[in-house]
Design an enzyme around this catalytic site. Structure first.
Site, PDB file in Angstrom:
ATOM      1  N   ASP A 288      17.742 -65.047  32.992  1.00 23.78           N
ATOM      2  CA  ASP A 288      18.989 -65.736  33.298  1.00 23.78           C
ATOM      3  C   ASP A 288      19.472 -65.186  34.636  1.00 23.78           C
ATOM      4  OD1 ASP A 288      21.493 -67.074  33.145  1.00 23.78           O
ATOM      5  OD2 ASP A 288      21.590 -66.818  30.981  1.00 23.78           O
ATOM      6  N   ILE A 469      25.018 -68.468  32.958  1.00 26.21           N
ATOM      7  CA  ILE A 469      24.608 -69.313  31.824  1.00 26.21           C
ATOM      8  C   ILE A 469      23.479 -70.245  32.262  1.00 26.21           C
ATOM      9  CG2 ILE A 469      25.407 -70.705  29.879  1.00 26.21           C
ATOM     10  CD1 ILE A 469      28.205 -69.824  30.381  1.00 26.21           C
ATOM     11  N   HIS A 470      22.423 -69.620  32.779  1.00 25.98           N
ATOM     12  CA  HIS A 470      21.235 -70.336  33.231  1.00 25.98           C
ATOM     13  C   HIS A 470      20.011 -69.877  32.439  1.00 25.98           C
ATOM     14  CE1 HIS A 470      23.276 -71.019  37.428  1.00 25.98           C
ATOM     15  NE2 HIS A 470      23.715 -71.864  36.490  1.00 25.98           N
ATOM     16  N   LEU A 471      20.191 -69.673  31.149  1.00 27.69           N
ATOM     17  CA  LEU A 471      19.147 -69.105  30.309  1.00 27.69           C
ATOM     18  C   LEU A 471      17.898 -69.981  30.340  1.00 27.69           C
ATOM     19  CD1 LEU A 471      19.980 -67.454  26.929  1.00 27.69           C
ATOM     20  CD2 LEU A 471      17.812 -68.632  27.244  1.00 27.69           C
TER      21      LEU A 471
END
Length: 531
Positions: A288, A469-471
């Protein structure tokens, strides 16, 4: 009815995939846990307004709110879209592709069907780029409008001048594949409206007999018979299909796999789920973008018209750092017209989602509330775009309504701590550059003595840690000899016929730019590979 394909999740990738499969003559059913809005004008104002992020608050009805541990002592609410359009309906409209080096790195790891050259047509097909659509490597007539807001603001002017003075090159087209630098952020916005993937891909095909979309339909598990996926179990009953594609996102997709008995065998048994396929890579080693905010107080009143986007420009560096100036305080960015104020929205979220948010009652939620209260501070967001640390997602219960445990394990590697320190110091350097300094009354919350000392700065960084929040990579692709690879290059889940994944779960690692455009590309590319 039985369908050719059931797509679980109407998000950034799922909408693109479903639309292209319909174009290819397949009968497609799309299942979305959130609300369905058939026409672009049917979306609530909060989701349409590109100048605010009113739906990105914990507990909003258009989102899932997950309890995540960014570090051992740092909890944080991770918000994901729960509506047709998915997170593309609630995000900041940042629409930057992964870099060619990202995709060529995927290819070098044994995924040659996902090289920069292989995925470029899918990127082009997805976009209608108002600025560069006429140039090679871009699209002019795709479903998603893309443009770069004009950089005509004191903060963006000062930021560009400071970056120039510090020796960073200009990057006028961040989707052009050139060297990193500073320049405008491409956004998927038209006329001030956030154009999500449901608007762009599903709405024009709603009249087709080949497309059916069911909102408010939660999928509980994949049904497997004789080693083949034959459909899904929903809260409303069983849906059967010749092929199942999970496009529920990098949290919900691995969760569904594990609930279906596909995942690390020991973990499944411990949670009380019968093991169907031992797949140790499910939920393991995701990546992330850790980020944080360096705050500053303006020395004078700055223009903040209602339609001003929160983000307009970014600096990307060769060391995989990203620095972005926010043009409005959080209270304006999070403004929800139906609730009246950002703080009221967050407070309402706390009341609505008590059980989830009680798990987030640590420092991170208090920081969110505090940021909503701060009336004047602006921010430089600092993110590490290629972390070396890896997170894990763990099944805790056979009950589909119980969230998985999400542990980002940010900054466990010294290289990540060193680079994030460098990012914070770069942001401070930008603020005191001659071109920017006249706008700054003071830098807030980050004393000089902390900035100068590695150990103190590491402690400060940990206390202020957040996530973009770029998992990604929670069910990654890879060659047959990679024991951690969950899917092959055609996105087929190993060990189960008729089951694929098409979302950011399959990325070998998160891209060095935000993944929104890449998620759409994955949907486009998946449709090609399923042809």
């Amino acid at each position: 009815m039985s369908w050719d394909v059931v797509v679980v999740g109407a998000g950034s990738a799922g909408c693109a995939l479903a639309a292209r499969l319909v174009d290819a003559g397949r009968r497609v059913l799309v299942l979305e846990a959130g609300a369905d809005h058939r026409r672009p004008e049917d979306f609530p104002t909060t989701l349409r307004d590109a100048a605010t992020l009113g739906a990105a608050t914990p507990g909003h009805p258009a989102t899932w709110t997950y309890a995540a541990q960014l570090a051992e002592d740092v909890s944080y609410p991770v918000v994901r879209g729960r509506v047709v359009g998915g997170s593309s309906a609630v995000n900041g409209t940042y629409f930057i592709r992964g870099t060619p080096a990202d995709f060529d790195g995927w290819a070098a790891a044994g995924n040659d069907l996902w090289s920069a050259a292989a995925v470029l047509p899918a990127f082009c097909r997805s976009e209608a780029d108002a600025d560069f659509g006429h140039e090679p490597g871009h699209g002019a007539d795709g479903p998603l409008p893309v443009h770069r807001p004009p950089l005509d603001h004191p903060v963006t002017d000062a930021f560009a001048a400071a970056c120039d003075a510090l020796g960073f090159p200009a990057e006028p087209d961040k989707n052009g594949g050139g060297p990193p630098g500073h320049g405008p952020i491409p956004v998927n916005v038209a006329g001030g409206v956030r154009v999500n993937t449901a608007m762009a891909y599903l709405a024009p095909r709603r009249g087709s007999p080949l497309l059916t979309v069911r909102g408010d339909t939660r999928v509980l598990r994949v049904l497997v018979e004789g080693g083949r996926a034959v459909g899904v179990q929903t809260e409303a009953g069983v849906v059967r299909a010749d092929e199942v594609v999970l496009a529920a996102g990098a949290i919900a997709t691995p969760h569904l796999l594990m609930l279906s008995g596909i995942g690390p065998a020991g973990q499944l048994r411990a949670a009380g789920v019968p093991v169907l396929v031992h797949a140790p890579g499910v939920g393991a080693e995701f990546s992330d973008h850790p980020d944080l905010y360096v705050t500053w107080q303006p020395s004078r009143r700055l223009p903040m018209p209602r339609a001003l986007p929160p983000l307009a420009t970014a600096l990307n560096t060769a060391d995989h750092l990203e620095v972005m100036p926010w043009l409005k305080p959080f209270r304006k960015v999070l403004l929800d017209r139906s609730q009246g104020s950002a703080l009221a929205g967050v407070a309402a979220a706390v009341r609505r989602s008590g059980s989830t948010l009680r798990a987030l009652r640590g420092a991170s939620l208090h920081r969110l509330l505090d940021q909503a209260r701060r009336r004047d501070d602006l921010y430089l967001a600092v993110a590490l775009q290629q972390e070396h640390s890896r997170g894990r997602l763990t099944l805790t219960s056979p009950d589909p309504l119980v969230q998985p445990r999400i542990e980002h394990r940010y900054l466990t590697e010294e290289s990540d701590r060193r680079r994030l320190r460098a990012g914070v110091r770069l942001a401070a350097e930008i603020l005191r550059a001659p071109a920017f300094a006249p706008l700054v009354a003071e830098r807030t919350g980050l004393p000089e003595e902390v900035l100068a000392d590695d150990r103190q700065l590491d402690r400060w960084t940990r206390r202020h840690l957040a996530t973009a929040i770029h998992l990604a990579g929670s069910a990654r692709m890879g060659p047959d000899d990679d024991p951690g690879a969950v899917v092959d290059q055609h996105l087929r889940v190993r060990g189960v016929a008729g089951l694929r994944i098409a979302d950011t779960s399959v990325m070998p690692q998160v891209t060095s730019r935000g993944p929104a455009a890449t998620a759409v590309m994955i949907g486009e590319r998946a449709a090609e590979l399923m042809a």
